[in-house]
Design a protein around this motif. Structure first.
Motif, PDB file in Angstrom:
ATOM      1  N   LEU A   1     -45.745 -11.341 -14.609  1.00 10.74           N
ATOM      2  CA  LEU A   1     -44.713 -10.432 -15.118  1.00 10.74           C
ATOM      3  C   LEU A   1     -43.916  -9.806 -13.969  1.00 10.74           C
ATOM      4  O   LEU A   1     -42.701  -9.633 -14.071  1.00 10.74           O
ATOM      5  N   THR A   2     -44.612  -9.480 -12.892  1.00 11.40           N
ATOM      6  CA  THR A   2     -43.941  -8.896 -11.724  1.00 11.40           C
ATOM      7  C   THR A   2     -42.967  -9.889 -11.111  1.00 11.40           C
ATOM      8  O   THR A   2     -41.848  -9.514 -10.716  1.00 11.40           O
ATOM      9  N   LEU A   3     -43.364 -11.142 -11.038  1.00 14.27           N
ATOM     10  CA  LEU A   3     -42.503 -12.177 -10.470  1.00 14.27           C
ATOM     11  C   LEU A   3     -41.236 -12.334 -11.300  1.00 14.27           C
ATOM     12  O   LEU A   3     -40.115 -12.351 -10.762  1.00 14.27           O
ATOM     13  N   VAL A   4     -41.388 -12.420 -12.616  1.00 15.36           N
ATOM     14  CA  VAL A   4     -40.244 -12.592 -13.518  1.00 15.36           C
ATOM     15  C   VAL A   4     -39.321 -11.371 -13.445  1.00 15.36           C
ATOM     16  O   VAL A   4     -38.096 -11.502 -13.331  1.00 15.36           O
ATOM     17  N   THR A   5     -39.921 -10.161 -13.503  1.00 13.03           N
ATOM     18  CA  THR A   5     -39.120  -8.933 -13.462  1.00 13.03           C
ATOM     19  C   THR A   5     -38.456  -8.754 -12.103  1.00 13.03           C
ATOM     20  O   THR A   5     -37.322  -8.264 -12.009  1.00 13.03           O
ATOM     21  N   GLY A   6     -39.159  -9.152 -11.033  1.00 16.18           N
ATOM     22  CA  GLY A   6     -38.587  -9.056  -9.693  1.00 16.18           C
ATOM     23  C   GLY A   6     -37.352  -9.917  -9.543  1.00 16.18           C
ATOM     24  O   GLY A   6     -36.342  -9.494  -8.961  1.00 16.18           O
ATOM     25  N   ILE A   7     -37.402 -11.131 -10.091  1.00 14.87           N
ATOM     26  CA  ILE A   7     -36.234 -12.019 -10.060  1.00 14.87           C
ATOM     27  C   ILE A   7     -35.077 -11.393 -10.825  1.00 14.87           C
ATOM     28  O   ILE A   7     -33.933 -11.393 -10.370  1.00 14.87           O
ATOM     29  N   ALA A   8     -35.390 -10.818 -12.007  1.00 15.74           N
ATOM     30  CA  ALA A   8     -34.354 -10.159 -12.813  1.00 15.74           C
ATOM     31  C   ALA A   8     -33.746  -8.980 -12.045  1.00 15.74           C
ATOM     32  O   ALA A   8     -32.521  -8.770 -12.076  1.00 15.74           O
ATOM     33  N   PHE A   9     -34.587  -8.223 -11.349  1.00 21.47           N
ATOM     34  CA  PHE A   9     -34.103  -7.064 -10.586  1.00 21.47           C
ATOM     35  C   PHE A   9     -33.115  -7.482  -9.502  1.00 21.47           C
ATOM     36  O   PHE A   9     -32.033  -6.907  -9.368  1.00 21.47           O
ATOM     37  N   PHE A  10     -33.466  -8.500  -8.717  1.00 22.08           N
ATOM     38  CA  PHE A  10     -32.601  -8.940  -7.624  1.00 22.08           C
ATOM     39  C   PHE A  10     -31.319  -9.609  -8.140  1.00 22.08           C
ATOM     40  O   PHE A  10     -30.293  -9.584  -7.457  1.00 22.08           O
ATOM     41  N   MET A  11     -31.360 -10.174  -9.351  1.00 25.61           N
ATOM     42  CA  MET A  11     -30.159 -10.777  -9.934  1.00 25.61           C
ATOM     43  C   MET A  11     -29.214  -9.707 -10.482  1.00 25.61           C
ATOM     44  O   MET A  11     -27.985  -9.836 -10.401  1.00 25.61           O
TER      45      MET A  11
END
Length: 457
Positions: A277-287
């Motif tokens: 979940l952190t990986l997916v949310t982290g990608i969303a954050f940087f995008m």
């Protein structure tokens, strides 16, 4: 005499689900075998895959949209039926779209139309039949509420919660009785018989102070088929929270620690789950960050982020990060909780909050190890100190790391005052006590619902 034919909520949901799955399976079978043009080739594995995709899609859509939440079902039958029709139509259309994208099949239009239209109609007719049948089947338990002097002050509030102030509990208090040394046995028996009691809910500070008559009557009630549960058990089962004002002094009973071996398995699975979940949310954050930064220049002038100290695991403070959604110097008058329609929130900030975009930078705290993805919402120290004076159990929420999302956030509205924070604590304690991967998955699904429909937080 108690009515033994009363079905509990789980039994009603099971009957409803079995009927729905039968109709969904029948419709999917026709969709797979008749609506899709396979051009006379052997597609057995593909047919099974499409069928399974359909079943999984139905479960996901129905759960995210609370199709089986009988406690929150609309009072109006027409609204309820329209809701079912809309959700099932969404399922049939999504099944058609997913199948087309993945397999790129052609369709027989008549059979496709039958699936898209008649599947929702079938479930609506089944729901109408279900509602009609349950007009003649008892669904509400007639409750005898037993209390003592220590719980007497909250009598009206507790009875309201049993009856259901904001949701359907399928329980109704038809009689109440004060348990003390002067308790009249004849009066109690009269209340049970005249009100046709089918369930007892006991809310007393000490369960060892029952008279011999009361103990004997409890056994007789069980033999008659009546339910006898503690108020804490009822509250936890119905509201999926722990009543911190239930007057139970034992913190061990509130936070029953489970088998340590299970905890180790939970820790391993939880790490994998949170990492994903952190990986997916982290990608969303940087995008998302470049777009928020650009729009912030025009519609929300000032710093892009704001930081704040929050209380984490074991009461240690750490720094939290968010996209700024309030005016600069929003707390120049001192610390205060955010409220609905808060004047300090900017117009652009309202959009960020509506879609929970302002929460995304918290992933930085997760990466640093101060937070996890799912856990109790972190609070500021100034409010923690106030809440600790109100309830002795508040610090127990610091047994685990705080989370970006959590059970309290998806089950209760945005906290505007100390009373709301106490209600959220009940959900936090329930999560700590019942923490599991299945509960985490439920929170993720409900978080999606919260984001899409502005519920909960």
């Amino acid at each position: 005499m108690a009515n033994k034919s009363i079905l509990n909520t789980l039994e009603r949901k099971s009957i409803l689900l079995i009927g729905d799955l039968f109709l969904i399976g029948f419709s999917l079978k026709n969709f797979v075998l008749q609506a899709i043009d396979y051009q006379d080739e052997d597609f057995t594995a593909t047919k099974i895959s499409i069928f399974l995709i359909g079943v999984i899609s139905y479960f996901v859509i129905s759960y995210v949209l609370d199709l089986y939440n009988l406690e929150k079902i609309p009072k109006s039958l027409s609204v309820s039926i329209l809701r079912v029709f809309t959700i099932v139509t969404l399922f049939t259309v999504s099944q058609f779209v997913i199948t087309t994208i993945i397999f790129d099949f052609a369709y027989w239009r008549i059979h496709l139309l039958v699936f898209l239209v008649f599947c929702p109609i079938q479930l609506v007719l089944w729901r109408l039949l279900f509602n009609y049948v349950f007009k003649f089947v008892p669904t509400t338990k007639r409750v005898l509420y037993l209390y003592d002097e220590t719980t007497k002050n909250s009598l009206e509030r507790n009875i309201g919660l049993i009856n259901g102030n904001d949701s359907e509990t399928y329980h109704k208090v038809v009689a109440s009785h004060l348990n003390d040394e002067f308790s009249d046995s004849a009066e109690l028996m009269e209340k049970i018989e005249q009100n046709q009691v089918s369930s007892w809910i006991i809310n007393t500070r000490n369960y060892n102070h029952f008279s011999k008559f009361m103990e004997a009557e409890m056994v007789n009630s069980i033999l008659r088929g009546e339910d006898i549960v503690s108020y804490t058990s009822f509250y936890e089962s119905v509201y999926e929270a722990l009543p911190i004002d239930s007057h139970n002094d034992s913190i061990y009973e509130i936070l029953q620690l489970k088998n340590r071996k299970i905890r180790y398995i939970q820790s391993i699975a939880g790490f994998v789950f949170n990492f994903t979940l952190t990986l997916v949310t982290g990608i969303a954050f940087f995008m998302v960050t470049p777009f928020v930064m650009f729009l912030n220049v025009f519609f929300n002038r000032g710093p892009l982020f704001y930081t704040q100290l929050r209380v984490g695991k074991y009461g240690k403070e750490y720094k939290i990060y968010k996209f700024r959604s309030m005016v600069v110097n929003a707390e120049k008058q001192g610390a205060q909780m955010a409220q609905k329609n808060d004047a300090r929130i900017t117009k652009f900030g309202k959009i960020l909050r509506k879609f929970r975009v302002d929460e995304l930078p918290q992933i930085l705290s997760v990466i640093k190890g101060d937070m996890v993805f799912i856990g109790p919402r972190p609070e500021r120290k100034v409010f923690v100190e106030k809440l600790k004076k109100v309830t002795p159990f508040y610090d127990t929420r610091h047994l685990v790391k705080p989370g970006v999302t959590g059970w309290a956030q998806v089950k209760y509205k945005y906290g505007e005052n100390l009373e709301d924070s106490i209600r959220k604590l009940e959900y936090d304690l329930y999560y700590i006590k019942n923490k599991s991967i299945l509960l985490d998955i439920r929170i993720i699904f409900k978080t999606v619902t919260t984001v899409l429909f502005s519920r909960g937080i």
